[in-house]
Design an enzyme around this catalytic site. Structure first.
Site, PDB file in Angstrom:
ATOM      1  NE  ARG A 147      -2.242   2.133   3.605  1.00 17.73           N
ATOM      2  CZ  ARG A 147      -2.904   2.310   4.839  1.00 17.73           C
ATOM      3  NH1 ARG A 147      -4.333   2.272   4.195  1.00 17.73           N
ATOM      4  NH2 ARG A 147      -2.357   3.248   5.558  1.00 17.73           N
ATOM      5  CE1 TYR A 159      -5.286   7.702  10.787  1.00 25.23           C
ATOM      6  CE2 TYR A 159      -6.343   6.883   8.834  1.00 25.23           C
ATOM      7  CZ  TYR A 159      -5.853   6.295  10.105  1.00 25.23           C
ATOM      8  OH  TYR A 159      -6.157   5.264  10.966  1.00 25.23           O
ATOM      9  CG  ASP A 224      -7.296   3.801   3.180  1.00 26.37           C
ATOM     10  OD1 ASP A 224      -8.096   3.933   2.572  1.00 26.37           O
ATOM     11  OD2 ASP A 224      -7.231   3.723   3.743  1.00 26.37           O
ATOM     12  CG  HIS A 226      -8.018   6.912   5.718  1.00 30.02           C
ATOM     13  ND1 HIS A 226      -8.661   6.319   6.271  1.00 30.02           N
ATOM     14  CD2 HIS A 226      -6.820   7.039   4.728  1.00 30.02           C
ATOM     15  CE1 HIS A 226      -7.438   5.628   6.181  1.00 30.02           C
ATOM     16  NE2 HIS A 226      -6.031   5.904   5.908  1.00 30.02           N
ATOM     17  CD  GLU A 250      -8.704   0.336   2.426  1.00 33.13           C
ATOM     18  OE1 GLU A 250      -7.189   0.292   2.261  1.00 33.13           O
ATOM     19  OE2 GLU A 250      -9.008   0.534   3.762  1.00 33.13           O
ATOM     20  CD  GLU A 276     -10.386   1.196   7.051  1.00 31.05           C
ATOM     21  OE1 GLU A 276     -10.137   0.179   6.681  1.00 31.05           O
ATOM     22  OE2 GLU A 276     -10.474   2.036   7.731  1.00 31.05           O
ATOM     23  NE  ARG A 297      -9.241  -2.291   3.465  1.00 30.60           N
ATOM     24  CZ  ARG A 297      -8.153  -3.129   4.024  1.00 30.60           C
ATOM     25  NH1 ARG A 297      -8.376  -4.019   4.366  1.00 30.60           N
ATOM     26  NH2 ARG A 297      -7.625  -2.484   4.623  1.00 30.60           N
ATOM     27  CD  GLU A 353      -4.687  -2.703   6.235  1.00 35.02           C
ATOM     28  OE1 GLU A 353      -5.906  -3.029   6.542  1.00 35.02           O
ATOM     29  OE2 GLU A 353      -3.979  -1.651   6.787  1.00 35.02           O
ATOM     30  CD1 TRP A 417     -12.625  10.350  10.189  1.00 31.74           C
ATOM     31  CD2 TRP A 417     -10.066   9.330   9.519  1.00 31.74           C
ATOM     32  NE1 TRP A 417     -12.149   9.300  11.369  1.00 31.74           N
ATOM     33  CE2 TRP A 417     -11.279   8.400  10.949  1.00 31.74           C
ATOM     34  CE3 TRP A 417      -8.907   8.419   9.145  1.00 31.74           C
ATOM     35  CZ2 TRP A 417     -10.501   7.444  11.668  1.00 31.74           C
ATOM     36  CZ3 TRP A 417      -8.496   7.526   9.778  1.00 31.74           C
ATOM     37  CH2 TRP A 417      -9.283   7.315  11.183  1.00 31.74           C
TER      38      TRP A 417
HETATM   39  O1  EZ4 Z   1      -7.463   3.535   9.866  1.00 25.47           O
HETATM   40  O2  EZ4 Z   1      -7.053   1.296  11.927  1.00 25.47           O
HETATM   41  O3  EZ4 Z   1      -7.011   0.580   5.654  1.00 25.47           O
HETATM   42  N1  EZ4 Z   1      -6.289   0.901   6.835  1.00 25.47           N
HETATM   43  C1  EZ4 Z   1      -7.244   1.386   7.287  1.00 25.47           C
HETATM   44  C2  EZ4 Z   1      -6.560   2.319   8.738  1.00 25.47           C
HETATM   45  C3  EZ4 Z   1      -7.485   2.863   9.950  1.00 25.47           C
HETATM   46  C4  EZ4 Z   1      -7.350   2.345  10.832  1.00 25.47           C
HETATM   47  C5  EZ4 Z   1      -9.147   2.514  12.165  1.00 25.47           C
HETATM   48  O4  EZ4 Z   1      -8.683   2.268  13.050  1.00 25.47           O
HETATM   49  O5  EZ4 Z   1      -7.414   2.387   7.360  1.00 25.47           O
HETATM   50  O6  EZ4 Z   1      -5.662   2.949   9.185  1.00 25.47           O
HETATM   51 CO    CO Z   2      -8.767   1.804   5.190  1.00 28.04          CO
END
Ligand code: EZ4
Ligand code: CO
Length: 417
Positions: A147, A159, A224, A226, A250, A276, A297, A353, A417
């Site tokens: 990733r 982030y 990702d 987010h 993602e 997720e 996820r 992951e 986020w």
């Molecule tokens: O933001 O696990 O794909 N992985 C992620 C992680 C999540 C955190 C949230 O607790 O997006 O970094």
């Molecule tokens: Co994620």
């Protein structure tokens, strides 16, 4: 064989974990992961105050009935806290059943379907040279899928991007060194990060172009977003990333409105992964039936346990959709082990992951799973192959910790986020 005790263990070996340990009249114990990052004690209360009293005296073998009892019996169904609590109980009961059978759990789920579970690691960097170093380090450790997350010009921190400046207290490597493994930070209130979607959309395709130029066409690359984009922004990003052949893109849009992925899908062939933060099979219904995604996820920990996630994967398989289980450090070694037993057995495994836990975490949980040549293997110990060390756990008491929050650089308003 009845359940005689259910303990809720809270420990913080570098980060907080909530673990359920069920004991049976046969003396066998089982473990389940109930960690919800940044809201840990809510699950502790749900378990201690509401589920544990219901478990004592129940048949430890009746996994399905216990799942239905806890899910249907709550009246207020679903939600991350409820489903993490149910997941932990369900996982612990599967651990017990497999230990009694004298088999690794995957044998009870249908046996081995593959040599190992393909894992992806997290490479990141504030800029391209730092990112390339991180990719090289991961290749050196044997990763066969990676990733990619980077800093964005004009934004002070992003982030998912590790650097020496956002090292975390409690890391075994020390607070001053780079730490790639921890999304939460120990603090009384969340850290605030700033965001600029236009700057991100300009930058991201250039990053993937540079990575492909440096590392060639073979390496599977993931990314990702987010949940930060609108549908039309996500469509543009997916389209612009097509030349770089991503394994997946993602969480492009906020998870609440799954119908918006129709718009993204209309515009791009970049494979999409989501889920997720989902917690039941119902969250996937539209996405599966309209074939709007390619990877699921959900982890065992947040989707109601092995019983529930296996059902989600079977449903996904009807539409050629594969697993891509969430595996950050906030899914404990118990949650990761559960994912690997499922992953090694199911027909539609995609990728797992893997964000290696700290040494302190592994001392508390003593996992039997192993990473070699890019693949994760659950191991051959009876049950899940995780053994909670009470003494090591007690040495790391709970500390408040939060994921960051995200505000727009432009005017400081809160953003997804
Ligand atoms: O933001 O696990 O794909 N992985 C992620 C992680 C999540 C955190 C949230 O607790 O997006 O970094
Ligand atoms: Co994620």
């Amino acid at each position: 064989m009845t359940i005689t005790a259910a303990e809720v263990l809270v420990s913080s070996p570098g980060r907080n974990f909530v673990t359920v340990r069920i004991t049976t009249s046969a003396g066998v114990t089982g473990l389940g992961d109930a960690t919800v990052n940044g809201r840990e004690l809510a699950v502790v209360s749900y378990l201690r105050d509401h589920l544990v009293p219901l478990l004592i005296g129940r048949d430890a073998h009746a996994i399905e009935d216990t799942w239905q009892y806890l899910y249907r019996g709550a009246y207020w169904r679903r939600g991350p806290i409820t489903m993490a609590a149910i997941a932990a109980v369900d996982t612990a009961l599967w651990d017990i059943k497999a230990k009694l059978a004298g088999m690794p759990l995957y044998q009870l789920l249908g046996g081995r379907s593959r040599r190992g579970c393909l894992a992806y690691g997290h490479a990141s960097g504030a800029d391209l040279p730092e990112l390339f170093d991180s990719v090289r380090a991961h290749l050196g450790q044997g990763y066969r899928a990676i990733r990619i997350q980077t800093g964005i010009p004009g934004l002070s921190s992003v982030y998912g991007v590790a650097s020496s400046s956002n090292a975390h207290v409690g890391d075994a490597a020390g607070a001053t060194s780079r730490y790639d493994h921890e999304p939460a930070r120990r603090s009384a209130v969340p850290v605030e990060e700033e965001w600029d979607t236009r700057a991100y959309l300009r930058h991201a395709p250039r990053v993937f172009e540079a990575v492909r130029n440096e590392f060639g066409p073979e390496l599977p690359l993931l990314h990702d977003a987010h949940h930060r984009l609108t549908p039309i922004q996500a469509a543009r990003l997916g389209k612009e990333l097509e030349p770089y052949d991503l394994f997946w893109l993602e969480d492009v849009t906020p998870a609440e409105n799954t119908a918006m992925l129709r718009r993204v899908r209309e515009h791009t062939t970049t494979p999409l992964a989501i889920g997720e933060v989902f917690n039941t099979i119902w969250d996937y219904r539209e996405l599966f039936e309209e074939q709007l995604i390619d990877y699921v996820r959900s982890p065992v920990t947040h989707a109601g346990g092995i019983t529930a996630l296996r059902r989600i994967f079977d449903y996904a398989a009807v539409y050629q959709i594969k697993s891509g289980v969430h595996g950050p450090t906030d899914v404990s070694p118990v949650g990761l082990a559960a994912a690997l037993h499922l992953g090694i057995a199911i027909p539609n495994f995609g990728i797992q992951e893997y964000m290696k836990h700290s040494a302190a975490t592994d001392e508390v949980f003593r996992p039997a799973y192993r990473f070699a040549d890019g693949l994760l293997d659950p191991g051959e110990e009876p049950g899940l192959g995780v053994d909670y060390d009470d003494e090591a756990g007690a040495a790391h008491p709970y500390e408040p910790a939060y994921l960051p929050v995200n505000r727009l650089k432009l005017d400081g308003s809160m953003h997804d986020w």
